[in-house]
Write an enzyme that holds these catalytic residues in place. Structure first.
Site, short mmCIF file in Angstrom:
data_model
loop_
_atom_site.label_atom_id
_atom_site.label_comp_id
_atom_site.label_asym_id
_atom_site.label_seq_id
_atom_site.Cartn_x
_atom_site.Cartn_y
_atom_site.Cartn_z
N TRP A 156 12.70 128.72 53.20
CA TRP A 156 12.99 127.29 53.02
C TRP A 156 14.37 127.04 52.48
CZ3 TRP A 156 10.54 124.44 56.11
CH2 TRP A 156 9.20 124.72 56.45
N ASP A 181 13.62 121.70 45.65
CA ASP A 181 12.60 121.51 46.68
C ASP A 181 11.29 121.99 46.06
OD1 ASP A 181 10.86 121.67 48.79
OD2 ASP A 181 12.12 122.96 50.04
N LYS A 204 1.25 119.46 50.72
CA LYS A 204 0.77 120.66 50.03
C LYS A 204 0.03 120.30 48.75
CE LYS A 204 3.95 122.94 52.76
NZ LYS A 204 5.37 122.98 53.08
C1 LIG Z 1 6.48 122.98 53.71
C2 LIG Z 1 7.79 123.11 53.05
C3 LIG Z 1 8.93 122.45 53.54
C4 LIG Z 1 8.93 121.65 54.83
O1 LIG Z 1 8.25 120.49 54.68
P1 LIG Z 1 8.16 119.43 55.89
O2 LIG Z 1 7.53 118.27 55.21
O3 LIG Z 1 7.32 120.04 56.96
O4 LIG Z 1 9.54 119.15 56.36
C5 LIG Z 1 10.10 122.58 52.84
N1 LIG Z 1 10.16 123.31 51.72
C6 LIG Z 1 9.10 123.95 51.22
C7 LIG Z 1 9.22 124.73 49.95
C8 LIG Z 1 7.87 123.87 51.87
O5 LIG Z 1 6.81 124.51 51.37
#
Ligand SMILES: *Cc1c(COP(=O)(O)O)cnc(C)c1O
Length: 363
Positions: free
Chosen positions: A103, A173, A197
């Site tokens: 990521w 993030d 998540k």
């Molecule tokens: C799932 C995830 C993303 C991507 O998320 P989207 O909403 O599908 O763009 C980015 N960073 C992390 C750490 C993730 O777990």
């Protein structure tokens, strides 16, 4: 009662049953409005109440200071990989990136299109089996900001402490560990997370931004990509993801009713300890990641040092036993159990029991 499985999906992930039940009960007629939340105008007083419940719930649960805006946007965490540098990058001041997995790799690709950046740390040469120690991170005091991923959903590692970036804003993030434990929001300039998540359903992205940072942007940004647009209109510049925002309100109320983030962290540690304990108990299972870096949300493990045929069997037999979505990410293989907030201890116990039986059969 509902014939539900134990769902270890990395995302969209499991949601709390009381939240789903409440959404079901309110589905056809939300609080006497005569319609579902999905059908109502986002400009209606009823929906404005829902938006306030979601925002205030997040503020209470995460203890978010007033100088931060809480935004409900679209485009996923992935759009934030572009939006953050478009708004916060200052020419001549490269962004510092702490590179810990897939990521941050995706964030780097987008950074490269709109900003200069440098790596303040990277664990790529160690296949991302750990996050850097804080003393290994080489921060530039003149950076526009520092970018990191607090939890590496694919590699299965997590920061259990954050670097002190001084006056340089820290951007995190937190897609896969937001709300899993208390954090000090004031240590961050901006936090973003796709909801699917640990916050709610897919389709809404939460951005928590210190409002002064939004003023860095020039005047040439597309309106929808400018944080000031969404701060100024309280996430209502255009039609927001109304259903997702409603579910977030319910998830926040569920978190509060279950003791908030202190209690949540305690349960998450308990679940992770149970699962890692089972992995470490014999040589049959193994976790590739350094102990200090292990994620409490995404538990990555192998069967017999990565015996792919046996791992395939594990997934098939687990699935038949109602333990779903345990296959590791296609980029790393192996197995992964995501044990987000809404994953009950019973689910982890069922997995651990299954693992013991599987080892007995094939070990
Ligand atoms: C799932 C995830 C993303 C991507 O998320 P989207 O909403 O599908 O763009 C980015 N960073 C992390 C750490 C993730 O777990």
């Amino acid at each position: 009662m509902y014939n539900r499985v134990y769902n270890f999906s990395a995302g969209p992930g499991v949601l709390p049953v009381p939240v789903l039940e409440r959404a079901r009960d309110e589905m056809l007629n939300f609080e006497g409005s005569g319609m579902s939340v999905m059908e109502m105008s986002h400009r209606s007083a009823v929906f404005e109440g829902i938006l306030a419940r979601a925002e205030n719930g997040m503020r209470r649960v995460m203890n978010i200071p007033d100088e931060y805006a809480v935004l409900f946007l679209q485009g996923g965490a992935s759009l934030q990989f572009s939006m953050v540098p478009m708004n916060l990058y200052q020419p001549g001041k490269p962004v510092d990136v702490i590179h810990t997995g897939s990521w941050t790799k995706k964030a780097i690709v987008e950074l490269g299109k709109v900003a200069e950046y440098r790596l303040a740390a990277s664990t790529e040469s160690e296949k991302f089996r750990r996050v850097p120690r804080l003393d290994e991170i080489d921060l530039n005091p003149n950076a526009s900001y520092v970018h990191l991923a607090s939890n590496n959903t694919i590699a299965g590692t997590e920061f259990h402490g954050f670097p002190d970036t001084g006056d340089v804003p820290l951007v995190a993030d937190m897609s896969s560990d937001i709300l899993s434990k208390p954090i000090d929001v004031s240590k961050f300039g901006l936090i973003f997370a796709g909801a699917q998540k640990n916050i709610g359903p897919a389709g809404v992205t939460v951005v928590i931004i210190r409002k002064d940072l939004a003023e860095r942007a020039g005047d040439s940004l597309p309106t929808m990509l400018d944080y000031r647009t969404h701060i100024g209109k309280n996430s209502m510049f255009n039609t927001p993801p109304t259903w997702g925002i409603y579910i977030i309100a319910l998830v926040m109320e569920w978190l509060e009713s279950t003791g908030g983030l202190v209690a949540m962290e305690k349960r998450n540690k308990e679940k992770a300890a149970l699962l890692y304990g089972a992995i470490d108990a014999t040589g049959f299972y193994s976790c590739p990641n350094e102990r200090e870096s292990r994620s409490l949300m995404n538990v990555v493990f192998r069967v017999r040092d990565g015996d792919a045929a046996l791992e395939e069997k594990f997934v098939a037999e687990a699935t038949a036993a109602g333990l779903m979505n345990l296959k590791g990410h296609r980029s790393v293989g192996g197995l992964r159990a995501s044990i987000y907030n809404a994953q009950p201890l019973d689910g982890v116990q069922a997995l651990v029991d299954f693992m013991a039986a599987f080892e007995k059969k094939y070990g």
